[in-house]
Design an enzyme around this catalytic site. Sequence first.
Site, short mmCIF file in Angstrom:
data_model
loop_
_atom_site.label_atom_id
_atom_site.label_comp_id
_atom_site.label_asym_id
_atom_site.label_seq_id
_atom_site.Cartn_x
_atom_site.Cartn_y
_atom_site.Cartn_z
N SER A 124 106.52 81.98 50.33
CA SER A 124 105.58 83.08 50.01
C SER A 124 105.95 84.40 50.68
CB SER A 124 104.14 82.68 50.33
OG SER A 124 103.86 82.82 51.70
N THR A 129 101.93 80.01 53.59
CA THR A 129 100.94 80.62 54.47
C THR A 129 101.25 82.09 54.81
OG1 THR A 129 102.08 79.80 56.42
CG2 THR A 129 100.33 78.41 55.52
N ASP A 130 102.52 82.49 54.64
CA ASP A 130 102.89 83.84 55.10
C ASP A 130 102.10 84.95 54.39
OD1 ASP A 130 104.66 82.74 56.85
OD2 ASP A 130 106.47 83.25 55.72
N THR A 159 105.38 76.09 52.40
CA THR A 159 105.68 74.95 53.27
C THR A 159 104.98 73.68 52.81
OG1 THR A 159 106.05 76.38 55.14
CG2 THR A 159 105.45 74.14 55.67
#
Length: 331
Positions: A62, A95-96, A15
């Site tokens: 990710s 961030t995942d 993101t």
Amino acid sequence: MTTLPKIKVLATGGTIAGSSASSTEMTGYQAGTLGVDLLLSAVPGIQKIVDISGEQISEIDSCNMTEEIWFKLANKLNALLADDEITGVVITHGTDTMEETAYFLNLVLNSSKPVVLVGAMRPATAISADGPLNLLNAVKIAIHPDSIGQGVLVTMNDEIHSARDVTKTNTFMVNTFKATELGILGYIINGEVKYYRATTRKHTTNVDLPLEHITELPQVEIIYAHANQNRILIDAAVESGAKGIIYAGMGNGSIHCNAEAALIDAAKQGVIVVRSSRAGNGVVVTTNPFWDENNFVKSDTLNPQKARILLALALTQTNKPEEIQKMFSEY
Ligand code: ASP
């Protein structure tokens, strides 16, 4: 003329590099579309504090992270960090799976120089995008002498976290990264990096899990515990060739009786079974000695996704449950 510290930024997507046609769009956007140079150009004054250059490693959301990218990153990082001219490395990341990449690198890098992962919850095109400040903070952490020897770090939302302890806890908030029980390492306040604690767990130079000669990781699956569980997924994992199973158990790694029978069968076939927890906090310890007697390993405080990484790396060295348990107690 004073020379500026040299920082390399390795960009993987996420993101932080996401874009949307509307500045008020916070969730419907495409991750990983903007190149690393564009990300750096959004950070005012960065060239005045560091000699910085970027390299694109991947351009992915990710949630699609692969071990091929992990190997590419790790090999690149070990080479960069061995260069005397490099002060530290920043990795931009979605961030995942940021916590997984960070923990993988925490176990396989062999340098004490700072490596900092950073992302954003709002795309680069959003009003109040969090990426540029997060990236500036990451660079400041990477050049700070107190960051040396802290292991791989994660920064978001003005906080500094250890790769081992941090996890994503919220689907959309900018304060999603938390080390819920063990706590943050420090803050960046008004541009100043401040540490308050360090992890006591072994990492980077104190871990013996070399990547040389390894091109892929052994298959390790995660099975999520729930009421009314059957053994279908465990048997399927074993049949498909899994060398390890992380059981995301209930509470203190508790196992449903139907799953228990399947896990014991798996362990008898040489599959390493690790009891982790779906509870999100706490240490998994011996509650039922019968599970220890069947060689089930306890995940300590590692969540299932991090336990999966440690087990896969451990299995490249040994398949002895007691040796693997030692790693879970130390790393
Ligand atoms: N799905 C995105 C990713 O992990 C989410 C983010 O970066 O915040 O790449």
